[in-house]
Scaffold this active site. Structure first.
Site, PDB file in Angstrom:
ATOM      1  N   ALA A  41       0.961  -1.270   0.043  1.00 15.98           N
ATOM      2  CA  ALA A  41       0.013   0.057  -0.006  1.00 15.98           C
ATOM      3  C   ALA A  41       0.882   1.393   0.012  1.00 15.98           C
ATOM      4  O   ALA A  41       0.670   2.182  -0.889  1.00 15.98           O
ATOM      5  CB  ALA A  41      -0.777  -0.069   1.246  1.00 15.98           C
ATOM      6  N   LYS A  88       5.205  -8.831  -6.697  1.00 13.49           N
ATOM      7  CA  LYS A  88       4.891  -7.334  -6.638  1.00 13.49           C
ATOM      8  C   LYS A  88       5.642  -6.495  -7.172  1.00 13.49           C
ATOM      9  O   LYS A  88       5.580  -5.526  -7.977  1.00 13.49           O
ATOM     10  CB  LYS A  88       4.595  -7.052  -5.168  1.00 13.49           C
ATOM     11  N   GLU A 135      10.299  -6.218  12.292  1.00 14.59           N
ATOM     12  CA  GLU A 135      11.542  -6.517  11.892  1.00 14.59           C
ATOM     13  C   GLU A 135      12.205  -5.993  10.644  1.00 14.59           C
ATOM     14  O   GLU A 135      13.495  -5.603  10.958  1.00 14.59           O
ATOM     15  CB  GLU A 135      11.677  -8.091  11.614  1.00 14.59           C
ATOM     16  N   CYS A 173      15.713   8.608  16.003  1.00 14.62           N
ATOM     17  CA  CYS A 173      15.513   7.368  15.080  1.00 14.62           C
ATOM     18  C   CYS A 173      14.345   6.509  15.560  1.00 14.62           C
ATOM     19  O   CYS A 173      13.605   6.850  16.284  1.00 14.62           O
ATOM     20  CB  CYS A 173      16.771   6.295  14.882  1.00 14.62           C
ATOM     21  N   CYS A 190      -3.031  -4.538   9.171  1.00 18.86           N
ATOM     22  CA  CYS A 190      -3.983  -4.381   8.179  1.00 18.86           C
ATOM     23  C   CYS A 190      -5.002  -5.415   7.907  1.00 18.86           C
ATOM     24  O   CYS A 190      -6.109  -5.230   7.669  1.00 18.86           O
ATOM     25  CB  CYS A 190      -3.312  -3.782   6.960  1.00 18.86           C
TER      26      CYS A 190
HETATM   27 ZN   LIG Z   1      17.593   6.469  18.436  1.00 14.35          ZN
END
Ligand SMILES: [Zn+2]
Length: 346
Positions: A41, A88, A135, A173, A190
């Site tokens: 998506a 895809k 992951e 981050c 989803c």
């Molecule tokens: Zn960080």
């Protein structure tokens, strides 16, 4: 395949007339290299926007094939792609090549893992997140923090979206924001909570704009998280500057447990069975919540140690209390990983 029409100076005229981009910015886009991790998506929208904008090289990384239930939100695919059963990344590249023949599009049908990260991300200027699991996102975060590559994280679920642009050394981050990845099944996905197409369009569009800004070297990259809800009609940004005080192990101290293989790891086909085991991620699992989420998808059988559900025709997902999952009905590791991402968000 190059065609002259791609070099028509009028092609990008409305874009270069936008002063912050200009002809110099356009030249930077043409020289730019982007990897899009996940071509569902979000990845569809990002790829469409960047290829149309004239980004020179775009790598599409995806391990899945398009399905009919993808079409309401995965803007690059159509019914013919579902019928053809092509991966895809390959189907997307075919559409994108017709949109801009001057753009070099590299489809890669692969799983992003610690072993493939350098090959897939090592030579790009910007990485954009179109993935559906933590992951992949933590791997991208660690790799990009280590190598100093800016990246754009995005997520959409239901009618909600969030986008975070990460410039290593300058902004927070992903691990600053999410110190520990959630255990499998702890967050909606989803496939359990649903999603509407416009949420993916909005998040993909914001991610693409951020990628353009990074490519042209715009100064307007904030240290903030965008959170929007298209159903409630709410948009807000959260200032992430205070997170700098938390002393993130990854962006401050170079800790990379996913890249080092201390977290995550390879899926393994189970000997003599039509099944694949996907190792645990995150902390312990609340099986009752997993059962509740999977009940939205198929009939659930549960006991104190394991929750099972037939999530797709012929595919059973079994989740163990230690976070391991076994996907039965396939011997393909990539397919099993895709099933775990889809239904457990891990
Ligand atoms: Zn960080």
């Amino acid at each position: 395949m190059k065609s002259m029409s791609s070099y028509d100076p009028d092609r990008y005229s409305r874009q270069t007339r936008f002063a912050p981009l200009g002809t110099e910015g356009q030249a930077r886009l043409a020289a730019g290299r982007v990897a899009i991790v996940g071509c569902g998506a979000l990845g569809s929208v990002v790829a469409l926007a960047l290829v149309r904008a004239g980004v020179g090289r775009v790598r599409l990384v995806d391990r899945d094939v398009p399905e009919l239930s993808n079409l309401p939100r995965q803007m690059l695919f159509d019914e013919a792609d579902v019928a053809a059963g092509l991966p895809k990344a390959v189907a997307a590249a075919r559409h994108l090549e017709r949109i801009n023949s001057a753009c070099e599009i590299e489809p890669v049908v692969a799983d992003l893992t610690a072993a493939t990260a350098t090959r897939l991300l090592g030579d790009v200027d910007v990485v954009v997140d179109g993935s559906d699991n933590f992951e992949a996102r933590f791997l991208v975060n660690e790799y990009c923090c280590r190598e100093g590559i800016p990246w754009v994280h995005g997520g959409a679920i239901g009618a909600e979206g969030r986008v975070l642009t990460i410039v290593p050394g300058r902004t927070a981050c992903l691990r600053c924001l999410v110190p520990e990845p959630p255990a499998p099944g702890m967050l909606p996905t989803c496939d359990t909570a649903g999603i509407i197409g416009p949420a993916a369009l909005v998040v993909g569009a914001v991610e693409a704009a951020e990628a353009l800004k990074l490519l042209v070297g715009a100064a307007e990259i904030g240290n903030r998280l965008l959170v929007c809800d298209l159903w409630d009609g709410t948009w807000r940004t959260v200032d992430l500057a205070p997170l700098a005080l938390t002393g993130c192990p990854t962006c401050r101290a170079g800790d990379t447990p996913w890249l080092d293989g201390r977290l995550g790891g390879p899926a393994t086909a189970l000997c003599g069975r039509d099944a694949v085991q996907v190792p645990a991620v995150g902390a312990g699992v609340d099986l009752a919540r997993v059962a509740e989420r999977l009940a939205a998808v198929g009939r659930v059988k549960a006991n104190p140690w394991i929750v099972r559900a037939e999530v797709e025709a012929g595919i059973e997902l079994a989740v163990f209390a230690d976070g391991r999952a076994i996907v039965s009905g396939t011997r393909e590791e990539a397919k099993a990983r895709a099933i775990v991402s889809r239904y457990l968000g891990a």
